[in-house]
Design a protein around this motif. Structure first.
Motif, short mmCIF file in Angstrom:
data_model
loop_
_atom_site.label_atom_id
_atom_site.label_comp_id
_atom_site.label_asym_id
_atom_site.label_seq_id
_atom_site.Cartn_x
_atom_site.Cartn_y
_atom_site.Cartn_z
N VAL A 134 -10.79 17.11 15.04
CA VAL A 134 -12.24 17.32 15.10
C VAL A 134 -13.02 16.06 14.74
O VAL A 134 -14.20 15.95 15.07
CB VAL A 134 -12.65 18.49 14.18
CG1 VAL A 134 -12.01 19.79 14.65
CG2 VAL A 134 -12.29 18.21 12.73
N LEU A 135 -12.39 15.12 14.04
CA LEU A 135 -13.03 13.85 13.70
C LEU A 135 -11.95 12.79 13.57
O LEU A 135 -10.96 13.00 12.87
CB LEU A 135 -13.82 13.95 12.39
CG LEU A 135 -14.52 12.68 11.91
CD1 LEU A 135 -15.56 12.20 12.92
CD2 LEU A 135 -15.19 12.90 10.55
N LEU A 136 -12.14 11.67 14.25
CA LEU A 136 -11.15 10.60 14.25
C LEU A 136 -11.85 9.27 14.00
O LEU A 136 -12.73 8.87 14.77
CB LEU A 136 -10.39 10.56 15.58
CG LEU A 136 -9.33 9.47 15.74
CD1 LEU A 136 -8.29 9.55 14.63
CD2 LEU A 136 -8.66 9.59 17.11
N LEU A 137 -11.47 8.60 12.93
CA LEU A 137 -12.04 7.31 12.55
C LEU A 137 -11.01 6.21 12.75
O LEU A 137 -9.81 6.43 12.55
CB LEU A 137 -12.50 7.34 11.10
CG LEU A 137 -13.42 8.50 10.69
CD1 LEU A 137 -13.74 8.42 9.21
CD2 LEU A 137 -14.68 8.51 11.52
N LYS A 142 -4.75 6.26 19.74
CA LYS A 142 -3.53 6.72 20.43
C LYS A 142 -2.44 7.05 19.42
O LYS A 142 -1.73 8.06 19.58
CB LYS A 142 -3.05 5.64 21.40
CG LYS A 142 -3.96 5.46 22.61
CD LYS A 142 -3.38 4.45 23.59
CE LYS A 142 -4.27 4.30 24.81
NZ LYS A 142 -3.73 3.29 25.77
N ASN A 143 -2.28 6.24 18.40
CA ASN A 143 -1.28 6.51 17.37
C ASN A 143 -1.61 7.80 16.63
O ASN A 143 -0.71 8.57 16.27
CB ASN A 143 -1.20 5.35 16.38
CG ASN A 143 -0.53 4.13 16.96
OD1 ASN A 143 0.21 4.24 17.95
ND2 ASN A 143 -0.79 2.96 16.39
N ALA A 144 -2.89 8.04 16.38
CA ALA A 144 -3.28 9.26 15.66
C ALA A 144 -2.91 10.50 16.45
O ALA A 144 -2.35 11.45 15.89
CB ALA A 144 -4.79 9.23 15.40
N TYR A 145 -3.20 10.52 17.74
CA TYR A 145 -2.85 11.69 18.55
C TYR A 145 -1.34 11.84 18.69
O TYR A 145 -0.81 12.96 18.63
CB TYR A 145 -3.49 11.57 19.93
CG TYR A 145 -5.00 11.73 19.92
CD1 TYR A 145 -5.59 12.88 19.41
CD2 TYR A 145 -5.83 10.73 20.43
CE1 TYR A 145 -6.98 13.03 19.39
CE2 TYR A 145 -7.21 10.87 20.42
CZ TYR A 145 -7.77 12.02 19.89
OH TYR A 145 -9.14 12.17 19.87
N ARG A 146 -0.65 10.72 18.86
CA ARG A 146 0.80 10.78 19.05
C ARG A 146 1.50 11.27 17.79
O ARG A 146 2.37 12.16 17.85
CB ARG A 146 1.33 9.40 19.44
CG ARG A 146 2.84 9.33 19.61
CD ARG A 146 3.26 7.97 20.15
NE ARG A 146 2.80 6.89 19.31
CZ ARG A 146 3.43 6.47 18.22
NH1 ARG A 146 4.56 7.06 17.83
NH2 ARG A 146 2.96 5.46 17.51
N ARG A 151 -4.36 17.77 19.86
CA ARG A 151 -5.22 17.41 20.99
C ARG A 151 -6.62 17.06 20.51
O ARG A 151 -7.05 17.50 19.44
CB ARG A 151 -5.30 18.58 21.97
CG ARG A 151 -5.94 19.83 21.37
CD ARG A 151 -5.91 21.00 22.36
NE ARG A 151 -6.54 22.20 21.78
CZ ARG A 151 -5.92 23.07 21.02
NH1 ARG A 151 -4.63 22.90 20.73
NH2 ARG A 151 -6.55 24.13 20.54
N PRO A 152 -7.35 16.29 21.32
CA PRO A 152 -8.74 16.00 20.96
C PRO A 152 -9.60 17.26 21.01
O PRO A 152 -9.34 18.17 21.81
CB PRO A 152 -9.18 14.99 22.04
CG PRO A 152 -7.92 14.47 22.63
CD PRO A 152 -6.92 15.57 22.52
N SER A 153 -10.62 17.31 20.19
CA SER A 153 -11.55 18.43 20.22
C SER A 153 -12.39 18.39 21.49
O SER A 153 -12.67 17.31 22.03
CB SER A 153 -12.46 18.39 18.99
OG SER A 153 -13.46 19.38 19.08
N LEU A 154 -12.79 19.56 21.98
CA LEU A 154 -13.66 19.63 23.15
C LEU A 154 -15.08 19.20 22.83
O LEU A 154 -15.88 18.94 23.73
CB LEU A 154 -13.66 21.05 23.71
CG LEU A 154 -12.31 21.57 24.23
CD1 LEU A 154 -12.44 23.01 24.69
CD2 LEU A 154 -11.79 20.69 25.36
#
Length: 294
Positions: A134-137, A142-146, A151-154
């Motif tokens: 829901v929040l990515l800083l 790419k490393n965070a999702y992997r 999945r990313p929030s809509l």
């Protein structure tokens, strides 16, 4: 194994919003504090998420808090970055918001701080709820999702305010984005308080934007300027710089002026998603507390 949730010593154990007495407590502690507030959807509700970085002589820390259902109660998670605890620079913690698990995942092993409170590059901090980020800083998205497998929030989070406490003798600088998709801008504030005619100068991207002469009579004021094609309202209050004693700060507020009036379309109209309309209803504002060190 997850650590217990708490608030590190360098964070005020109060509401995530700046209380009237918070600047005083920060000034006495002599610590730099960067506090960013985002609006997004989490655990079925539109909420505020506050991310706070602090730094003093003994501790470098990160705190995440989530607004509760009544707007006053908050759920917090803290991360302490002590240089001799290398394993603490990567990990995860979780806490419960209205019965839903919220997870904070971070990787700061290679983060470049450049002697600043908030990292500049090579890091990520992800807030995850119901398998969505829901929040990515940070720049390591790419490393965070992997690594998180989520999945990313809509819904894109909206940065609605930023409060910075910085220390200096005469010149104070910071970098800020006035919109999510905009470029970084360099802001500097400088005050020549020697003699009988102190002058305040505010620069944006090294260009003189505001100059206030006879500051002893104009210690509070505002001015509208242009940054590129966009307008910006600048407010200042340096009363305590000129007439105060002990720890004292000047307050500067930078408020972007929207290029077009906000939409008045009703929820459910052809314009699209209601949640995004609600989330995008707040304008960004930067509050800069500039503390003078003798």
């Amino acid at each position: 194994m997850h650590d217990p949730i708490g608030t590190p010593a360098c964070f005020p154990s109060r509401d995530h919003r700046m209380q009237p007495d918070e600047p005083t407590s920060v000034g006495r502690s002599g610590q730099s504090v960067f506090k960013s507030v985002y609006r997004t959807k989490l655990a079925g509700e539109c909420r505020l998420i506050t991310v706070t970085w602090c730094r003093n002589l003994l501790l470098h820390g990160l705190s995440v808090s989530v607004q509760g259902p009544d707007g006053d109660e908050h759920y917090r998670c803290k991360i302490e970055l002590k240089p001799w605890y290398f394993w603490r620079k990567q990990g995860s913690k979780h806490f419960i918001v209205d019965g839903t698990t919220v997870k904070v995942v971070w990787d700061l092993k290679a983060a470049k701080f450049n002697s600043e409170t908030e990292p500049r590059s090579d890091y990520y901090v992800a807030i995850i709820c119901q398998d969505e980020v829901v929040l990515l800083l940070g720049d390591q998205k790419k490393n965070a999702y992997r690594k998180s497998g989520c999945r990313p929030s809509l819904i894109d989070p909206i940065l609605i305010s930023r409060r910075e406490h910085i220390f200096g003798k005469r010149k104070f600088t910071t970098r800020v984005k006035f919109s999510d998709k905009g470029a970084f801008h360099d802001i500097s504030v400088e005050c020549n308080s020697d003699g009988i005619n102190p002058v305040l100068e505010i620069r944006v991207d090294r260009v003189l934007a505001v100059q206030v002469k006879h500051l002893q009579w104009k210690f509070r004021g505002n001015e509208s300027i242009n940054v590129g094609k966009n307008g910006l309202q600048v407010f200042w209050d340096v009363h305590d710089w000129l007439f105060g004693s002990g720890p004292r700060h000047g307050l500067f507020i930078f408020n972007p002026v929207p290029s077009s009036p906000p939409s008045n379309e009703e929820p459910g109209s052809a314009s699209g998603d209601y949640d995004n309309a609600v989330l995008g209803s707040s304008r960004f504002c930067l509050f800069l507390y500039a503390w003078k060190v003798e």
